[in-house]
Scaffold this active site. Structure first.
Site, PDB file in Angstrom:
ATOM      1  N   CYS A  77      13.152  10.485   7.918  1.00  0.00           N
ATOM      2  CA  CYS A  77      13.022  10.247   9.372  1.00  0.00           C
ATOM      3  C   CYS A  77      14.380  10.300  10.045  1.00  0.00           C
ATOM      4  O   CYS A  77      14.454  10.329  11.275  1.00  0.00           O
ATOM      5  CB  CYS A  77      12.420   8.872   9.633  1.00  0.00           C
TER       6      CYS A  77
ATOM      7  N   GLU B 244       8.444   1.242  11.645  1.00  0.00           N
ATOM      8  CA  GLU B 244       9.576   2.170  11.483  1.00  0.00           C
ATOM      9  C   GLU B 244       8.955   3.555  11.524  1.00  0.00           C
ATOM     10  O   GLU B 244       8.338   3.990  10.557  1.00  0.00           O
ATOM     11  CB  GLU B 244      10.292   1.856  10.167  1.00  0.00           C
TER      12      GLU B 244
ATOM     13  N   LYS C  57       0.874  -1.178   0.000  1.00  0.00           N
ATOM     14  CA  LYS C  57       0.000   0.000   0.000  1.00  0.00           C
ATOM     15  C   LYS C  57       0.910   1.226   0.000  1.00  0.00           C
ATOM     16  O   LYS C  57       1.397   1.657   1.041  1.00  0.00           O
ATOM     17  CB  LYS C  57      -0.875  -0.024   1.249  1.00  0.00           C
TER      18      LYS C  57
ATOM     19  N   GLU D 165       9.637  16.789  15.083  1.00  0.00           N
ATOM     20  CA  GLU D 165      10.209  16.503  13.768  1.00  0.00           C
ATOM     21  C   GLU D 165       9.813  17.626  12.800  1.00  0.00           C
ATOM     22  O   GLU D 165       8.632  17.907  12.620  1.00  0.00           O
ATOM     23  CB  GLU D 165       9.668  15.157  13.285  1.00  0.00           C
TER      24      GLU D 165
HETATM   25  C1  SIN Z   1      13.215   7.152   6.301  1.00  0.00           C
HETATM   26  O1  SIN Z   1      13.207   8.356   6.183  1.00  0.00           O
HETATM   27  O2  SIN Z   1      12.283   6.584   6.875  1.00  0.00           O
HETATM   28  C2  SIN Z   1      14.310   6.259   5.763  1.00  0.00           C
HETATM   29  C3  SIN Z   1      15.574   6.924   5.504  1.00  0.00           C
HETATM   30  C4  SIN Z   1      16.702   5.965   5.146  1.00  0.00           C
HETATM   31  O3  SIN Z   1      16.479   4.792   4.814  1.00  0.00           O
HETATM   32  O4  SIN Z   1      17.844   6.401   5.206  1.00  0.00           O
END
Ligand code: SIN
Length: 459
Positions: A265, A231, A156, A362
């Site tokens: 992230c 994650e 998805k 964030e």
């Molecule tokens: C992410 O932003 O979730 C992944 C970044 C990465 O794999 O370096």
């Protein structure tokens, strides 16, 4: 039937219109994936590995086509999008190999008339929900280990960036991976969450995205006690200690902070720099940041594309506004930062402090707040003072200081003199509210496997 309009974040123009998958179609896809699992799990590991390798070869062949889709729907500069395809295919290659390394073991029994065998089996049908910031890499790092383990998978993609995933799934089919073994749905996040968590035939839910959505999925997954991998969000600190190589620290800060316009992230969200070197670091950082060209991802020399949408821009501007209210100094005037549309010029905020939103929420944008410290333990304490624990960075050329920081930072992924630690061959994932489970490396196939133990009576 309602339609999804996929937009180009550079222009806000519609690139493509797609039908949402209906509830009935989703249930059929799950039934098919469930039936296909009974066969795919028994395809021998070498054959699965070979099919995954063929898929990898096709992705490599279609590198530029996929990169164009990533730039078109995600806004990422084209060379960076090509880099993402390379990163995505590295997971496919890695798990083509891991398919052949799913080992069991025997354990000495406590009596001579027994033998103990421990073995690993695929979990079953997987529902994978992925974000818009890495339309290729986030799905291959779920698809490849799932397929290698013998699971079937329904993807998805984010509604903002579904086209890359659709193409990747088509290429998997072209490689000979059966259609019911890997498929995709077009759905909103909430609907997909319900489909995957409430259908008993889906045994695993894997998600990359925000912590609030992750929390919801964890709670919904408890209804059928699903196997889950999460994650989630990050708030990466970056510490530059007084003995660091400043030029290298600046270069790597730019690499981690401004990757995908600050929308990852693991982007450094907040920077702590030792007061003895702060003037030089800030001056060099501002110079490097102001050299980054902003524009459409297809334009020559562009390093920073648009943010994904207006909401993203508003959040970043709110963090800037809040930082200024708390005494932060912008490296360029706000009027210059706001370029119109979804574009923002990157900016450094000096004189940052822990009260600013940008230091504890964030930001997901091209803003680098820099706070000075005198005592390293304070920088470590500030770094850990958050519910997140995904990625952290530090710069020092003293091995004792380096190991001290490493041992004391509560993060799952740590870069020491390295702003880009992510790699297909290493486990990626967070501590605390950044989630659980790892993707990449040998750890990344484990969430798709269940352990069974057999005790054989020998009498
Ligand atoms: C992410 O932003 O979730 C992944 C970044 C990465 O794999 O370096």
């Amino acid at each position: 039937m309602s339609k999804l309009e996929v937009l180009n974040p550079s222009t806000n123009e519609v690139i493509k219109t797609l039908d949402y998958t209906t509830d009935e179609e989703v249930n059929t896809l799950v039934d098919r994936a469930y039936d296909a699992f009974q066969t795919w799990r028994n395809v021998d590991a070498h054959e699965r590995s070979e099919l995954i390798s063929k898929w990898s070869a096709l992705i490599k062949e279609h590198r530029d086509e996929l990169a164009r889709l990533i730039t078109l729907e995600g806004g990422k500069p084209f060379p960076e999008a090509q880099g993402e395809v390379d990163y995505a295919v590295a997971y496919v290659d890695w798990y083509a190999g891991e398919a052949k390394r799913i080992y069991g073991r025997t354990v000495p029994a406590n009596t001579p008339d027994k033998k103990i065998i421990i073995d690993q089996f695929p979990v079953g049908v997987v529902g994978a929900i992925t974000p818009w910031n890495f339309p290729a890499a986030m799905i291959t790092r779920k698809m490849a280990p799932a397929l290698a383990a013998g699971c079937t998978i329904i993807c998805k993609p984010a509604t903002r960036t579904p086209l890359t995933t659709i193409r990747l799934v088509e290429l998997a089919h072209e490689a000979g991976i059966p259609e019911d073994v890997v498929s995709y749905i077009i759905a909103g996040g909430k609907d997909a969450g319900n489909y995957f968590t409430q259908n008993e035939k889906v045994r695993k839910v894997t998600f990359t995205g925000s912590t609030p959505v992750g929390r919801k999925l964890i709670s919904l997954s408890s209804d059928h006690v699903k196997n889950i991998t999460m994650e989630l969000g990050g708030l990466a600190p970056l510490i530059v200690h007084k003995d660091a190589d400043i030029d290298h620290a600046v270069e790597q800060t730019v690499a981690t902070k401004f990757r995908n316009a600050g929308q990852t992230c693991v982007c450094a969200n907040r920077i702590y720099v030792h007061e003895d070197i702060a003037d030089e670091y800030e001056e060099k950082l501002i110079k490097a940041v102001h050299e980054l060209k902003v524009g459409d991802g297809f334009d020559e020399g562009v390093k920073i594309g648009p943010l994904i949408n207006e909401k993203g821009v508003e959040k970043v501007l709110d963090h800037i506004d809040d930082a200024v209210k708390h005494g932060g100094k912008l490296s360029r005037p706000l009027e210059e930062v706001k370029m119109g549309g979804n574009f923002l010029k990157p900016v450094v905020i000096t004189n940052a402090n822990q009260d600013m939103k940008a230091m504890h929420e964030e930001t997901f944008g091209p803003v680098a707040p820099v706070m000075r410290y005198s005592d390293l333990d304070d920088a470590i304490r500030y770094s850990n003072d958050t519910e997140f624990g995904l990625a952290g960075y530090f710069f020092t050329n003293d091995y004792r200081t380096g190991l001290y920081i490493y041992n004391n930072l509560n993060y799952g992924v740590i870069g020491w003199n390295d702003g880009l630690p992510s790699a297909a061959h290493a486990p990626f994932g967070g501590m605390k509210e950044s989630g659980y489970g790892r993707e990449g490396g040998k750890e990344g196939i484990e969430p798709y496997l269940e352990t069974k133990y057999l005790s054989v009576g020998l009498k």
